[in-house]
Enzyme design. Structure first.
Site, PDB file in Angstrom:
ATOM      1  N   CYS A   1      -5.276  -2.987   3.362  1.00  0.00           N
ATOM      2  CA  CYS A   1      -5.028  -2.670   4.881  1.00  0.00           C
ATOM      3  C   CYS A   1      -6.222  -2.922   5.790  1.00  0.00           C
ATOM      4  CB  CYS A   1      -4.331  -1.287   4.802  1.00  0.00           C
ATOM      5  SG  CYS A   1      -3.101  -1.188   6.306  1.00  0.00           S
TER       6      CYS A   1
ATOM      7  N   GLU B   1       0.734  -1.107   0.158  1.00  0.00           N
ATOM      8  CA  GLU B   1      -0.151  -0.039  -0.028  1.00  0.00           C
ATOM      9  C   GLU B   1       1.023   1.389  -0.086  1.00  0.00           C
ATOM     10  OE1 GLU B   1      -3.536   1.901   2.633  1.00  0.00           O
ATOM     11  OE2 GLU B   1      -2.378   0.554   3.653  1.00  0.00           O
TER      12      GLU B   1
ATOM     13  N   LYS C   1     -10.110   1.321  -1.733  1.00  0.00           N
ATOM     14  CA  LYS C   1     -10.209   0.964  -0.441  1.00  0.00           C
ATOM     15  C   LYS C   1     -11.581   1.284   0.084  1.00  0.00           C
ATOM     16  CE  LYS C   1      -7.394   1.311   3.752  1.00  0.00           C
ATOM     17  NZ  LYS C   1      -6.158   2.125   4.290  1.00  0.00           N
TER      18      LYS C   1
END
Length: 557
Positions: free
Chosen positions: A389, A280, A355
């Site tokens: 994440c 990321e 995300k």
């Protein structure tokens, strides 16, 4: 929907043949739709929302006209059978009606597939007893043989089960139907047409209260099938995965960053890897030149590099013949600032995933917003998903992926402390075990003293497996040395996942109590796999808006 339903009903007097009636078996036409709609309303009067739209019928006729059959009685549609062809290995026996039809889009139709999948068969109640269902089944069998398909598969309702559910399980019910101790208007007919039950499906057709949302997975084997031997591009049972544990360092220019990216792509692709995963926000070092702007404006300036980076990854994926999950980078458009991961396939096509859950610090320091769509991606080495994440700390997303047949979940991450890293690691391991899939995590290491918000990093990249006898004892296929720049390369066996689903010591997907709970995804949140190719690339449209700067905060902590 499937429905494979109401084929014939025992003891209906209408069926004594009227010699004046004219019966015709033929392919369905779009001009039949109004008759078809009326027949469906009669056939599914007990279930809401079971009427195919005209647009759906039009699409079926466009993609596979040969598979759409009907019986016309005195000029009216009296019975209908709809079908698509699927590559059954992509779905297996554990699937839902929604999955096998591509969320009712029929994008799962594959002309070169091996199975004729029945998505609809019904007889208007006004015409039952005339053995119209048998005509449709016979025509389907003929079609299957003529197209040299391996089998016909369908999910069939068991509408009489509701009367027996308080005293027997679905398995016991099906066995009694097979032994002719119970008559089921749908299953009895299917068994009499040489279909056999492969398994029982739960939650196959939401809203089917008569069957208590159970269904039978039915199969008819084409004994004349001659298997086609693929000479190239066979489905890969074993997939090789490369992971880049990226060192954060100063880069003098975009070209220097691109050179380092290519170095790792070159190195990992030399081992014939099928996938490479980057971390990321690996391009954060380029933010050093914008440090004077403050955090919110600096990351927006960094987003100007997003399009050139994506183009480089597409170029490298083709040049080095490897599928690349390009970590994630900030992308700015008219709707806001997103944390985006690009999937760059080796055939030149690409997709993106935003995300879903920005961390509180990403929102406070950068004004980042979350994506609104869950993406499932088909590749030449299996069906994959991407979570970035913090996303992996929300188990619902990974469970949805598992329900849609995702085999490998890629998780680029960025953490600064060990407790932040452990949240990602432990949640990723849990996702692998509870969803019977592989989970791959890749993070960055090192320090960036000249970049606000990105001072220190901590990572130990890894490939996690389910936990059973066929997998490593600690459920870790491979892991990197903590806080050291390096690569991981390991093979994962997709066939082991299929065996685990069916025969594992525990079966966390199959054994869910869907009679008590379920996972629902809003229709607007699901986006089908729509690939973009290099030729369709368009220039970026940067949005110059600013947000109020904030002081706290590591990026993805």
């Amino acid at each position: 929907m499937n429905r494979e339903d109401h084929a014939e009903t025992k003891g209906v007097e209408h069926g004594s043949m009227n010699t004046e009636q004219r019966i015709e078996l033929r392919h369905l036409r779009l001009e039949d739709y109004l008759d078809l709609q009326a027949a469906m309303k009669n056939a599914y009067a007990d279930i809401d929302g079971m009427i195919w739209s005209e647009a759906a019928i039009r699409k079926l006729l466009d993609i596979f006209p040969e598979g759409q059959l009907c019986v016309i009685v005195d000029g009216k549609v009296a019975a209908c059978a709809l079908a698509i062809i699927v590559d059954y290995r992509q779905f297996g026996d554990t699937h839902t009606y929604e999955l096998i039809t591509g969320n009712y889009t029929f994008d799962t139709h594959e002309a070169n597939g091996d199975v004729l999948y029945g998505i609809e068969l019904f007889v208007d109640p006004d015409f039952r007893g005339m053995r119209l269902g048998r005509r449709l089944y016979d025509a389907r069998k003929e079609l299957c043989e003529n197209l040299n398909l391996r089998a016909i598969v369908a999910g069939g309702r068991i509408p009489t089960y509701t009367h027996y559910a308080d005293r027997m399980t679905p398995r016991e019910y099906i066995e009694k139907v097979r032994l002719k101790e119970i008559y089921d208007s749908t299953l009895t007919f299917q068994l009499s047409n040489d279909f056999h039950v492969r398994k029982i499906l739960r939650n196959y057709l939401p809203g089917d209260t008569s069957s208590l949302e159970y269904a039978t997975l039915l199969e008819w084997i084409n004994i004349y099938y001659e298997e086609k031997q693929l000479l190239i591009k066979r489905p890969k049972p074993v997939v090789r995965i490369g992971v880049v544990q990226w060192q954060m360092r100063h880069f003098d220019s975009f070209e220097a960053l691109a050179e380092q990216i290519e170095y790792f792509v070159d190195a990992v692709s030399d081992y014939q890897s099928d996938f490479i995963l980057f971390p990321e926000l690996f391009n954060a070092p380029l933010m050093a030149e914008f440090n004077h702007l403050g955090e919110a404006r600096a990351i927006r300036a960094l987003a100007a590099h997003s399009e050139p980076i994506r183009r480089k990854f597409v170029e490298f994926a083709v040049a080095y013949n490897v599928n690349i999950i390009a970590g994630s980078i900030p992308v700015l458009d008219e709707d806001g600032l997103y944390n985006v991961s690009y999937l760059c396939r080796r055939d030149g096509s690409w997709d993106q995933f935003s995300k879903i859950h920005p961390t509180p610090s990403e929102v406070d320091a950068w004004g980042m917003v979350g994506g609104n769509q869950i993406r499932i991606f088909d590749t030449d080495a299996g069906k994959i998903g991407i979570l970035i994440c913090y996303d992996v700390e929300f188990p619902e997303l990974a469970r949805f992926y598992a329900e849609q047949g995702v085999q490998i979940l890629f998780v680029p991450f960025l953490t600064d402390t060990q407790n932040g890293y452990n949240r990602v690691r432990l949640c990723a391991q849990a996702r692998a075990i509870e969803n019977e899939c592989y989970v791959v995590i890749a993070g960055a290491v090192g320090n960036l003293p000249k970049v606000n918000n990105m001072d220190i990093q901590y990572a130990q990249s890894a490939i996690f497996t389910p936990s059973d006898f066929a997998f490593p004892l600690n459920s870790i296929k491979a892991e990197a040395t903590p806080n050291t720049e390096m690569t991981l390369i390991a093979d994962v066996d997709l066939e082991l996942l299929m065996e685990l689903h069916e025969h594992g010591s525990v079966r966390t997907i199959k054994d869910r109590r869907l009679d008590l709970y379920e996972l629902r995804l809003l229709p607007s949140a699901l986006q089908t796999d729509e690939r973009t190719t290099q030729e369709q690339d368009s220039p970026p449209s940067p949005f110059p808006g600013e947000t109020t700067e904030a002081t706290p905060s590591p990026a993805s902590r």
